[in-house]
Design an enzyme around this catalytic site. Structure first.
Site, PDB file in Angstrom:
ATOM      1  N   TRP A 130       0.853  -1.184   0.000  1.00 35.53           N
ATOM      2  CA  TRP A 130       0.000   0.000   0.000  1.00 35.53           C
ATOM      3  C   TRP A 130       0.897   1.245   0.000  1.00 35.53           C
ATOM      4  O   TRP A 130       1.822   1.342   0.825  1.00 35.53           O
ATOM      5  CB  TRP A 130      -0.898  -0.035   1.245  1.00 35.53           C
ATOM      6  CG  TRP A 130      -1.795   1.143   1.422  1.00 35.53           C
ATOM      7  CD1 TRP A 130      -2.523   1.768   0.460  1.00 35.53           C
ATOM      8  CD2 TRP A 130      -2.054   1.834   2.643  1.00 35.53           C
ATOM      9  NE1 TRP A 130      -3.237   2.802   1.010  1.00 35.53           N
ATOM     10  CE2 TRP A 130      -2.963   2.868   2.352  1.00 35.53           C
ATOM     11  CE3 TRP A 130      -1.618   1.673   3.957  1.00 35.53           C
ATOM     12  CZ2 TRP A 130      -3.439   3.739   3.319  1.00 35.53           C
ATOM     13  CZ3 TRP A 130      -2.094   2.544   4.912  1.00 35.53           C
ATOM     14  CH2 TRP A 130      -2.994   3.562   4.598  1.00 35.53           C
ATOM     15  N   ASP A 211      -0.485  -5.792   9.370  1.00 31.60           N
ATOM     16  CA  ASP A 211      -1.486  -4.769   9.106  1.00 31.60           C
ATOM     17  C   ASP A 211      -2.802  -5.472   8.749  1.00 31.60           C
ATOM     18  O   ASP A 211      -2.872  -6.184   7.741  1.00 31.60           O
ATOM     19  CB  ASP A 211      -1.009  -3.896   7.928  1.00 31.60           C
ATOM     20  CG  ASP A 211      -1.973  -2.755   7.631  1.00 31.60           C
ATOM     21  OD1 ASP A 211      -2.988  -2.618   8.334  1.00 31.60           O
ATOM     22  OD2 ASP A 211      -1.696  -1.991   6.671  1.00 31.60           O
ATOM     23  N   ALA A 213      -6.368  -4.492   7.847  1.00 32.23           N
ATOM     24  CA  ALA A 213      -7.295  -3.398   7.528  1.00 32.23           C
ATOM     25  C   ALA A 213      -8.604  -3.902   6.928  1.00 32.23           C
ATOM     26  O   ALA A 213      -9.517  -3.114   6.702  1.00 32.23           O
ATOM     27  CB  ALA A 213      -6.627  -2.418   6.563  1.00 32.23           C
ATOM     28  N   LYS A 246     -12.903  -0.104   7.187  1.00 35.09           N
ATOM     29  CA  LYS A 246     -13.631  -0.806   6.117  1.00 35.09           C
ATOM     30  C   LYS A 246     -14.678  -1.761   6.681  1.00 35.09           C
ATOM     31  O   LYS A 246     -15.809  -1.797   6.201  1.00 35.09           O
ATOM     32  CB  LYS A 246     -12.665  -1.599   5.227  1.00 35.09           C
ATOM     33  CG  LYS A 246     -11.282  -1.021   5.102  1.00 35.09           C
ATOM     34  CD  LYS A 246     -11.160   0.049   4.058  1.00 35.09           C
ATOM     35  CE  LYS A 246      -9.865   0.792   4.279  1.00 35.09           C
ATOM     36  NZ  LYS A 246      -9.249   1.441   3.202  1.00 35.09           N
TER      37      LYS A 246
END
Ligand code: LMR
Length: 398
Positions: A130, A211, A213, A246
């Site tokens: 990302w 991570d 997400a 999200k």
């Protein structure tokens, strides 16, 4: 003093949002920023969020400060959501949790913690990763390097190349991993690969920084945390940055959490004291509203069940869109293989197009995707998939 400052180009993802908004063509399709969209192309407030928000506001009697570590109920709920409800690790004194302003805040807190613990540590990120990982992790002075990750031919993970690169790292290097729904490629590790990876990290003395997400938007809440839970249980130490943007649709509320697994209760206590100091020096305290909503949802069984149903529907829609998009592209572009779309997970996939083609698609067809041809699948709808596929075919001369 400020006169010599250069004017910077817009952020590659956020700049695209602005360009999309400014385009008045009715055919435009936003495949850029990674936000979930429903069948009407909207990013709705989830019903469970609306209900929890009402309850939170009714009960709230003050807006006074919470604390640098944030909402204790939220932190507790995030330990259980990420590590597993029944997991002894979720209740272990070896784990500490700090609420953060979004997943980005959690990533930065983790990076700052690493810098305090070992200023010379190098963080190894996947190639690609990302775009915002780079400033978030290196902005505090840590050095970043890349390990091979994506196999553009198969659309999967270049696992052998990834392992050999990690095998060669010096002990105490930090390895940034995506728990699921890899951003930007959609290529995730299989369970057996996570187990092999765990053995390598353990043998080489490497520190995983994970991570997460998109928990729940790939295969399921537990499935998407499989690798994270495995590494957190198997290794002596781990850092975990969780985002609620999200899976709770709480983007603008900035809700995230950093979990740190230490070698002992004493190490976790010391780590927490460091994190609190870092947070105080960066932003003092995280915003409360979104975290209070998440804590409410996760602690009230009917709300939690409703949220899980909504999340499952979002996940199913993404899978359906992947299937429909791959089928439309196969029909419109018979000379290019897009079958990786159905094998990948989450909102993102690469189309494998060069920058010029991406620009042409934006200018001539009003399709907005990042220059590396990453698309947010959730930006498509059954009605615009044929237009999208025809535009790609035209741009490829097929
Ligand atoms: C994305 O990758 O598009 C999202 O994570 C949103 C962002 O902040 O970049």
């Amino acid at each position: 003093m400020l006169e010599h400052l250069d004017r910077l180009a817009p952020d590659p993802i956020l700049g695209l949002m602005a360009a999309f908004r400014a385009d008045s063509d009715p055919r435009k399709v936003d495949l850029g920023v990674g936000v979930y969209r429903d069948e009407r192309g909207e990013t709705p407030v989830m019903q469970a969020v609306r209900d929890a928000e009402r309850a939170v506001l009714e009960r709230q009697t003050t807006k006074t400060y919470v604390a640098p570590a944030g909402n204790a109920g939220f932190n507790e709920a995030m330990r259980r959501l990420a590590l597993g409800d029944g997991s002894p690790l979720a209740r272990s004194e070896r784990v500490c949790a700090v609420q953060a302003p979004g997943g980005c805040g959690a990533l930065r807190l983790g990076a700052e913690l690493i810098r305090v613990a070992r200023p010379e540590a190098v963080v190894h990120v996947s190639n690609p990763t990302w775009a915002n990982h780079v400033p978030l992790l290196s902005g505090c002075g840590l050095k970043l390097e890349r390990y091979p990750y994506f196999d553009a031919v198969s659309g999967g993970v270049a696992f052998e190349a990834m392992l050999s690169a990690l095998e060669a790292l010096p002990p105490r290097s930090v390895v940034l991993l995506h728990a699921s729904c890899h951003n930007p490629t959609g290529a995730d590790l299989e369970e057996a690969q996570w187990r092999t990876l765990g053995a390598v990290l353990e043998r080489r003395g490497l520190l995983p920084f994970i991570d997460m997400a998109y928990q729940g938007l790939g295969r399921g809440l537990a499935e998407d945390a499989y690798g994270l839970r495995l590494l957190a249980e198997q290794l002596p130490e781990a850092l975990i940055a969780v985002s609620c943007s999200k899976n709770f649709g709480l983007y603008r509320e900035r809700v995230g959490c950093l979990l740190v697994v230490g070698q002992s209760g004493a190490a976790a206590e010391a780590t927490l004291s460091q994190l609190v100091r870092i947070a105080r020096g960066l932003y003092s305290m995280p915003p409360d509203h979104g975290a209070a909503i998440v804590a409410e949802i996760l602690s009230e069984e009917p709300l939690r069940a409703a949220w899980q149903r909504e999340l499952a529907a979002m996940r199913a829609r993404i899978v359906q869109l992947r299937t429909a998009t791959a089928a439309a592209l196969a029909a419109a572009c018979p000379r290019k293989d897009f079958s990786h779309l159905v094998r990948q997970r989450g909102m993102f996939s690469y189309l494998g197009l060069d920058k010029d083609t991406v620009r042409r698609l934006r200018e001539a067809h009003h399709l907005y995707m990042t220059d590396d041809s990453r698309i947010n699948i959730a930006g498509l709808r059954p009605e615009n998939i044929p237009y999208f596929a025809q535009a790609i075919a035209q741009a490829l001369g097929q």
